[in-house]
Motif scaffolding. Structure first.
Motif, PDB file in Angstrom:
ATOM      1  N   ILE A 117      33.160  43.359  35.592  1.00  0.00           N
ATOM      2  CA  ILE A 117      32.742  43.019  34.232  1.00  0.00           C
ATOM      3  C   ILE A 117      31.221  42.951  34.224  1.00  0.00           C
ATOM      4  O   ILE A 117      30.620  42.219  35.017  1.00  0.00           O
ATOM      5  CB  ILE A 117      33.337  41.682  33.751  1.00  0.00           C
ATOM      6  CG1 ILE A 117      34.873  41.736  33.777  1.00  0.00           C
ATOM      7  CG2 ILE A 117      32.849  41.369  32.328  1.00  0.00           C
ATOM      8  CD1 ILE A 117      35.545  40.449  33.317  1.00  0.00           C
ATOM      9  N   ASP A 118      30.613  43.717  33.344  1.00  0.00           N
ATOM     10  CA  ASP A 118      29.153  43.744  33.260  1.00  0.00           C
ATOM     11  C   ASP A 118      28.601  42.342  33.060  1.00  0.00           C
ATOM     12  O   ASP A 118      29.153  41.544  32.295  1.00  0.00           O
ATOM     13  CB  ASP A 118      28.704  44.624  32.084  1.00  0.00           C
ATOM     14  CG  ASP A 118      29.015  46.085  32.305  1.00  0.00           C
ATOM     15  OD1 ASP A 118      29.287  46.476  33.455  1.00  0.00           O
ATOM     16  OD2 ASP A 118      29.005  46.846  31.306  1.00  0.00           O
ATOM     17  N   GLU A 119      27.494  42.045  33.751  1.00  0.00           N
ATOM     18  CA  GLU A 119      26.770  40.782  33.647  1.00  0.00           C
ATOM     19  C   GLU A 119      27.534  39.574  34.191  1.00  0.00           C
ATOM     20  O   GLU A 119      27.022  38.461  34.181  1.00  0.00           O
ATOM     21  CB  GLU A 119      26.335  40.493  32.206  1.00  0.00           C
ATOM     22  CG  GLU A 119      25.410  41.542  31.607  1.00  0.00           C
ATOM     23  CD  GLU A 119      24.887  41.135  30.248  1.00  0.00           C
ATOM     24  OE1 GLU A 119      24.444  39.986  30.102  1.00  0.00           O
ATOM     25  OE2 GLU A 119      24.931  41.973  29.334  1.00  0.00           O
ATOM     26  N   VAL A 120      28.756  39.796  34.651  1.00  0.00           N
ATOM     27  CA  VAL A 120      29.554  38.677  35.173  1.00  0.00           C
ATOM     28  C   VAL A 120      29.786  38.828  36.669  1.00  0.00           C
ATOM     29  O   VAL A 120      29.379  37.986  37.465  1.00  0.00           O
ATOM     30  CB  VAL A 120      30.896  38.549  34.422  1.00  0.00           C
ATOM     31  CG1 VAL A 120      31.765  37.443  35.044  1.00  0.00           C
ATOM     32  CG2 VAL A 120      30.646  38.256  32.949  1.00  0.00           C
ATOM     33  N   GLY A 121      30.434  39.917  37.077  1.00  0.00           N
ATOM     34  CA  GLY A 121      30.691  40.105  38.494  1.00  0.00           C
ATOM     35  C   GLY A 121      31.879  40.999  38.741  1.00  0.00           C
ATOM     36  O   GLY A 121      32.268  41.799  37.888  1.00  0.00           O
ATOM     37  N   SER A 122      32.485  40.843  39.916  1.00  0.00           N
ATOM     38  CA  SER A 122      33.583  41.713  40.322  1.00  0.00           C
ATOM     39  C   SER A 122      34.641  40.895  41.056  1.00  0.00           C
ATOM     40  O   SER A 122      34.417  39.746  41.452  1.00  0.00           O
ATOM     41  CB  SER A 122      33.067  42.846  41.215  1.00  0.00           C
ATOM     42  OG  SER A 122      32.484  42.317  42.398  1.00  0.00           O
ATOM     43  N   LEU A 123      35.792  41.536  41.246  1.00  0.00           N
ATOM     44  CA  LEU A 123      36.918  40.904  41.935  1.00  0.00           C
ATOM     45  C   LEU A 123      37.714  42.006  42.623  1.00  0.00           C
ATOM     46  O   LEU A 123      38.077  43.006  41.990  1.00  0.00           O
ATOM     47  CB  LEU A 123      37.798  40.155  40.931  1.00  0.00           C
ATOM     48  CG  LEU A 123      39.073  39.489  41.449  1.00  0.00           C
ATOM     49  CD1 LEU A 123      38.751  38.384  42.436  1.00  0.00           C
ATOM     50  CD2 LEU A 123      39.890  38.928  40.277  1.00  0.00           C
ATOM     51  N   ARG A 124      37.966  41.829  43.903  1.00  0.00           N
ATOM     52  CA  ARG A 124      38.736  42.808  44.680  1.00  0.00           C
ATOM     53  C   ARG A 124      39.931  42.115  45.310  1.00  0.00           C
ATOM     54  O   ARG A 124      39.778  41.071  45.957  1.00  0.00           O
ATOM     55  CB  ARG A 124      37.862  43.433  45.767  1.00  0.00           C
ATOM     56  CG  ARG A 124      38.568  44.488  46.613  1.00  0.00           C
ATOM     57  CD  ARG A 124      37.651  45.002  47.710  1.00  0.00           C
ATOM     58  NE  ARG A 124      38.279  46.067  48.484  1.00  0.00           N
ATOM     59  CZ  ARG A 124      39.119  45.858  49.495  1.00  0.00           C
ATOM     60  NH1 ARG A 124      39.418  44.597  49.865  1.00  0.00           N
ATOM     61  NH2 ARG A 124      39.650  46.883  50.151  1.00  0.00           N
TER      62      ARG A 124
END
Length: 291
Positions: free
Chosen positions: A267-274
């Motif tokens: 998610i832009d400006e928020v982060g990531s999740l894998r």
């Protein structure tokens, strides 16, 4: 870009800090729930006055929830979600009505202790033929319902169980390994417009990409503040909560998860999740027990 994090340091002590440019600075609070008992203005002051950086050697990021925090989720907040829920359901009109209604669909998703985070496994139910990831923007909320930050959420769901009967929603949505949240929380004061964020998800299998989709929070059918207001009606969250705002990236009925898959969400400006995918809850239980 900075993030609020909950982490275990090299001695195993669990702390809360501000992570920016790979520098980790502790905050003078006992826990994430302790932080969220304060107003956002005070949380910002604490973050901006964070202490000296500490060593990250042996540090492990943890889910950003503790204490009596809960995860709740909103459903049918995007048109694509409404369409997908109707596709899988024997009672299509239920979802069409809630998409248009003033009152949103809100449901309990997970207690704090059962949430998994980055690179920890999510699970597909052993008794479900079709299971999907649902990438969502999550709101980290203070004990009074202020938005303190944003996280990436995967609301893993059994489409086959919910599609059989809407009353099976709790079984489709609430089980061990069904709720993953990014370890990094983007502070709310650093995100000027949460309703203009690009969101992307892909599913990897055997080294290849089997699904990719993208959307924008601009497509949300409901204001985040309105979802929070309904969640707080006649309800109490003294330690704060996470409210997931719904999805518009939905794999097709023939694109469900399999054990061994990997789900990646950004998610832009928020982060990531894998998240790697496993069958059933046993491996997830081992991860939770090892914390």
């Amino acid at each position: 870009m900075s993030h609020l994090v909950r982490f275990a340091d090299g001695t195993g002590t669990v702390r809360v800090g501000l992570l920016a440019e790979e520098r980790l600075r502790p905050l003078p609070v006992a826990s994430m729930s302790d932080l969220l008992r304060r107003p956002v203005a005070e949380i910002r002051e604490l973050a901006e006055a964070a202490g000296d950086p500490v060593s990250t050697t042996g540090t492990r990021l943890l889910p950003p929830l503790d204490g009596r925090m809960e995860v709740w989720a909103a459903g049918v907040t995007y048109l694509r979600s409404e369409e997908a829920r109707r596709e899988e359901s024997a009672d299509e009109d239920v979802y069409a009505r809630v998409y248009r209604a003033e009152r949103p669909e809100l449901f309990f998703k997970s207690p704090a202790w059962r949430v998994v985070t980055d690179d920890e496994p999510i699970a597909v139910r052993a008794d479900s033929a079709n299971n999907v990831p649902e990438p969502e923007l999550g709101l980290l909320l203070t004990g009074t319902g202020e938005i303190a930050g944003y996280v990436v959420v995967d609301d893993v769901s059994s489409r086959s169980i919910e599609g059989e009967n809407p009353l099976y929603l709790p079984q489709a949505k609430i089980y061990t390994g069904s709720c993953a949240i990014s370890a990094r929380v983007r502070p709310a004061w650093e995100v000027p417009d949460p309703l203009s964020l690009g969101l992307r998800m892909r599913i990897l299998r055997d080294g290849g990409e089997v699904f990719a989709g993208e959307a924008s929070t601009a497509q949300l059918n409901r204001e985040p503040a309105g979802l929070v207001e309904y969640l707080w009606r006649d309800n109490d969250f003294p330690d704060g909560a996470v409210l997931s705002t719904g999805t518009s990236v939905v794999p097709g009925l023939d694109q469900g998860l399999r054990p061994g898959d990997v789900v990646e969400i950004e998610i832009d400006e928020v982060g990531s999740l894998r998240s790697p995918v496993v069958l059933g809850a046993d491996e997830v239980r081992r991860v939770l027990a090892a914390r």
